[in-house]
Design a protein around this motif. Structure first.
Motif, PDB file in Angstrom:
ATOM      1  N   UNK A  15    -117.094   2.249 -18.094  1.00 53.86           N
ATOM      2  CA  UNK A  15    -116.308   0.726 -17.865  1.00 53.86           C
ATOM      3  C   UNK A  15    -117.100   0.064 -16.743  1.00 53.86           C
ATOM      4  N   UNK A  16    -118.040  -0.769 -17.021  1.00 50.79           N
ATOM      5  CA  UNK A  16    -118.738  -1.523 -15.988  1.00 50.79           C
ATOM      6  C   UNK A  16    -118.094  -2.531 -15.685  1.00 50.79           C
ATOM      7  N   UNK A  17    -117.728  -2.854 -14.638  1.00 53.05           N
ATOM      8  CA  UNK A  17    -116.957  -3.799 -13.729  1.00 53.05           C
ATOM      9  C   UNK A  17    -117.746  -4.639 -12.834  1.00 53.05           C
ATOM     10  N   UNK A  18    -118.236  -5.734 -13.189  1.00 48.71           N
ATOM     11  CA  UNK A  18    -119.287  -6.566 -12.596  1.00 48.71           C
ATOM     12  C   UNK A  18    -118.265  -7.579 -11.740  1.00 48.71           C
ATOM     13  N   UNK A  19    -118.389  -7.312 -10.402  1.00 48.45           N
ATOM     14  CA  UNK A  19    -117.260  -8.117  -9.583  1.00 48.45           C
ATOM     15  C   UNK A  19    -117.886  -9.351  -8.756  1.00 48.45           C
ATOM     16  N   UNK A  20    -117.434 -10.492  -8.973  1.00 49.72           N
ATOM     17  CA  UNK A  20    -117.984 -11.406  -8.104  1.00 49.72           C
ATOM     18  C   UNK A  20    -116.764 -12.036  -7.235  1.00 49.72           C
ATOM     19  N   UNK A  21    -115.603 -11.331  -7.112  1.00 45.15           N
ATOM     20  CA  UNK A  21    -114.882 -11.669  -6.174  1.00 45.15           C
ATOM     21  C   UNK A  21    -113.653 -12.588  -6.777  1.00 45.15           C
ATOM     22  N   UNK A  22    -113.725 -12.879  -7.953  1.00 41.84           N
ATOM     23  CA  UNK A  22    -112.752 -13.890  -8.666  1.00 41.84           C
ATOM     24  C   UNK A  22    -113.104 -14.480  -9.955  1.00 41.84           C
ATOM     25  N   UNK A  23    -112.599 -15.620 -10.472  1.00 47.46           N
ATOM     26  CA  UNK A  23    -112.858 -16.239 -11.445  1.00 47.46           C
ATOM     27  C   UNK A  23    -114.022 -17.032 -11.278  1.00 47.46           C
ATOM     28  N   UNK A  24    -115.287 -16.579 -11.344  1.00 46.16           N
ATOM     29  CA  UNK A  24    -116.419 -17.103 -10.890  1.00 46.16           C
ATOM     30  C   UNK A  24    -116.819 -18.378 -11.768  1.00 46.16           C
ATOM     31  N   UNK A  25    -116.546 -18.388 -12.859  1.00 43.52           N
ATOM     32  CA  UNK A  25    -116.992 -19.697 -13.879  1.00 43.52           C
ATOM     33  C   UNK A  25    -115.988 -20.804 -13.666  1.00 43.52           C
ATOM     34  N   UNK A  26    -114.662 -20.474 -13.492  1.00 46.51           N
ATOM     35  CA  UNK A  26    -113.772 -21.600 -12.852  1.00 46.51           C
ATOM     36  C   UNK A  26    -114.254 -22.044 -11.436  1.00 46.51           C
ATOM     37  N   UNK A  27    -114.418 -21.158 -10.552  1.00 47.67           N
ATOM     38  CA  UNK A  27    -114.798 -21.597  -9.193  1.00 47.67           C
ATOM     39  C   UNK A  27    -115.846 -22.509  -9.397  1.00 47.67           C
ATOM     40  N   UNK A  28    -116.861 -22.261 -10.064  1.00 52.07           N
ATOM     41  CA  UNK A  28    -118.055 -23.077 -10.101  1.00 52.07           C
ATOM     42  C   UNK A  28    -117.917 -24.543 -10.750  1.00 52.07           C
ATOM     43  N   UNK A  29    -116.977 -24.397 -11.821  1.00 52.56           N
ATOM     44  CA  UNK A  29    -116.608 -25.674 -12.453  1.00 52.56           C
ATOM     45  C   UNK A  29    -115.980 -26.443 -11.565  1.00 52.56           C
ATOM     46  N   UNK A  30    -115.123 -26.120 -10.809  1.00 52.96           N
ATOM     47  CA  UNK A  30    -114.419 -26.770  -9.812  1.00 52.96           C
ATOM     48  C   UNK A  30    -115.302 -27.248  -8.680  1.00 52.96           C
ATOM     49  N   UNK A  62    -108.866 -19.174  -7.223  1.00 57.50           N
ATOM     50  CA  UNK A  62    -109.808 -18.354  -7.936  1.00 57.50           C
ATOM     51  C   UNK A  62    -110.158 -17.204  -7.216  1.00 57.50           C
ATOM     52  N   UNK A  63    -109.959 -17.105  -6.043  1.00 58.17           N
ATOM     53  CA  UNK A  63    -110.271 -15.732  -5.359  1.00 58.17           C
ATOM     54  C   UNK A  63    -109.369 -14.634  -5.621  1.00 58.17           C
ATOM     55  N   UNK A  64    -109.995 -13.542  -5.941  1.00 53.72           N
ATOM     56  CA  UNK A  64    -109.284 -12.272  -6.266  1.00 53.72           C
ATOM     57  C   UNK A  64    -109.344 -11.305  -5.212  1.00 53.72           C
ATOM     58  N   UNK A  65    -110.166 -11.571  -4.381  1.00 55.84           N
ATOM     59  CA  UNK A  65    -110.651 -10.338  -3.251  1.00 55.84           C
ATOM     60  C   UNK A  65    -111.460  -9.356  -3.909  1.00 55.84           C
TER      61      UNK A  65
END
Length: 533
Positions: free
Chosen positions: A452-467, A477-480
């Motif tokens: 199970x490969x978890x690629x971590x960018x710290x949150x909801x990256x797509x929504x952060x970029x759209x905002x 959007x940050x999940x730590x």
């Protein structure tokens, strides 16, 4: 005829239709069905949440072509599975959802019985092909047989079956119903001939392959080679045509180059695809006058783009007949395919740049029969969709239309249960995995080798970029960075922190032969990850 409880009648009819695996959770109201499972040799996979049961059954069905089965209890349990039902409906996946309902003689306006909700059948009817509530023990085998007939003819979609909880306990003389054998639907011969004439005279033909062509892999290859046509695949069609074939351009229709290729072509053959906006992203190209569609669904075949020729029928059957009309035409289209492949790959690499090293590690390790269970994650739709080659039908399990989060892990479990000898890898983002992370315990209990490969960018990256792109305040959007390896260990899995893509290949090799699931946690280097560090 045999005397059975409603619960046994349900399980016996499922067995009659070849069901050997059920995903679900027992509850107070469905115990009569659970009592019969072992009697009929039925394997039960105990998930940790009913949404996980739905996605696991979906992954089972996507990777095999056979219906998956979900068994929940009443009320909130079946509603927990509703998002998975909606995803299965959107992507045309046959999954049978079953639950008890309020008793047959329950007060119409309710009285507060345990798990009572206003109308669970109506709730499920909004997200499946049809919802049916049985009214007698004798009807149960018929209702199950009708559900399988519906899921195995025409466009495959999920069905919901509700059995009043008192009927599960009652006994009656019932007769089991054998599966219905439906004939293969073929398009009218004259339309096939017209399509063959149009394709044979085309100088720059092109193929678009969708999820509805997964059962026609050999036929897609035959017609592509006969026409010398470049082959483009949707997300659900990925792998149906081997992506290392000289005529393969790859998957992902969102690229500008795909639009240009359609504009440049003089005939487009679309097989088993809705031509849906969720695949094309920025809108469809102009297909006017040159589109030939093959689809088993007469409604879908005129949706989104009206074809010049509409061939309603089974993809494999129609393609078999269509190839015969080409009279041995053999055209070398490798140069055209290479031209478009180069352009698509250039765009795909730019779009997927933050994940290329991760995907290269996957490509290095995965054999040709591998299955990748993906999620609605940037690493999947920007990354793996167009930048990771796959080679078998049903190799890329991806929640396209509804686009739910949390799909990847339970879908991967379902695929591994259905295909124990095949390598299955889950690719998730750190946001999506938290929707169904409890299913790591399910995978651990099964003792399956599931990276199970978890690629971590710290949150909801797509929504952060759209905002940010909208010049809106960026928040919520940050999940730590949860300690995913430690969480994995606590749920009975291996947990590995991967510090670089260079280390990922070796870790993947170990995980694919492990005695249990392995969570591989890696931080991505991307715009979103930098902003949310």
């Amino acid at each position: 005829m045999s005397l059975m409880t409603g619960g046994e009648a349900l399980v016996a009819e499922l067995a009659e239709h070849g069901v050997d695996t059920v995903f679900g959770i027992p509850g107070t109201h469905n115990l009569a069905a659970y009592a019969a499972l072992s009697r009929y040799g039925m394997r039960h996979v105990l998930v940790r949440h009913e949404q996980g049961a739905g996605y696991a059954a979906d992954g089972y069905a996507r990777s095999t072509g056979h219906p998956g089965v979900v068994l929940t209890t009443t009320g909130p349990a079946i509603l927990n599975a509703a998002a998975a039902a909606a995803q299965a409906y959107s992507d045309s996946i046959p999954v049978l959802f079953i639950s008890p309902g309020m008793p047959l003689r329950h007060p119409g306006r309710g009285n507060g019985l345990l798990h009572e909700i206003k109308d669970q059948g109506a709730a499920m009817a909004s997200v499946v092909a049809y919802s049916h509530r049985v009214t007698s023990v004798e009807e149960i085998p018929l209702a199950v047989a009708q559900a399988f007939a519906a899921m195995s003819t025409g466009r495959p979609r999920p069905v919901y079956l509700e059995i009043p909880l008192d009927l599960l306990e009652e006994s009656a003389e019932v007769g089991l119903i054998p599966p219905v054998s439906a004939g293969v639907l073929s398009a009218p011969a004259e339309l096939v001939r017209q399509a063959g004439t149009a394709l044979a005279s085309a100088e720059r033909p092109l193929l678009l392959v969708g999820g509805g062509a997964k059962g026609a892999s050999a036929q897609v290859k035959a017609i592509a080679e006969a026409l010398g046509a470049p082959v483009f695949a949707t997300s659900n069609g990925k792998g149906t045509f081997p992506e290392d074939h000289v005529l393969s351009v790859g998957a992902g229709l969102q690229h500008r180059a795909v639009h240009d290729a359609v504009d440049d072509s003089d005939c487009v053959l679309a097989v088993g695809t809705e031509l849906a906006p969720s695949d094309w992203w920025s809108g469809l190209p102009d297909f006017t006058g040159k589109l030939i569609r093959i689809d088993v669904d007469a409604t879908s075949i005129i949706t989104n783009a009206v074809p010049a020729l509409a061939l309603v029928g089974d993809s494999a059957e129609v393609l078999d007949e269509l190839v015969q009309t080409l009279h041995g035409r053999k055209t070398d289209g490798a140069a055209r395919a290479r031209q478009w492949r180069t352009r698509v790959q250039e765009e795909a690499r730019i779009e997927g740049e933050p994940w290329l090293e991760i995907l290269a590690a996957l490509a290095e390790v995965l054999p040709r029969d591998a299955i990748v269970a993906a999620d609605s994650s940037m690493s999947c739709y920007y990354g793996a969709l167009s930048n990771l080659q796959l080679f078998r039908p049903g190799a890329f399990l991806y929640p396209t239309g509804v686009g739910t989060l949390g799909f990847g892990l339970p879908a991967g479990i379902g695929a591994k249960v259905a295909n124990p000898g095949a390598p299955v890898v889950v690719l998730q983002g750190d946001g999506g995995i938290m929707f169904t992370v409890a299913e790591l315990a399910t995978a651990a209990e099964l003792g399956i080798a599931l990276p199970v490969v978890i690629v971590d960018n710290g949150g909801f990256g797509e929504i952060r970029n759209e905002m940010a792109d909208r010049n809106d305040p960026v928040h919520a959007v940050r999940l730590g960075h949860p300690d995913f390896p430690a969480l994995a260990e606590s749920l009975g899995c291996h947990g590995v922190r991967v510090n670089s893509a260079d280390d990922l290949a070796a870790a993947l090799k170990t995980a694919l032969s492990s005695d249990r699931p392995t969570v591989l946690h890696i931080r991505e280097q991307s715009r979103a990850a930098t902003a949310m560090a």
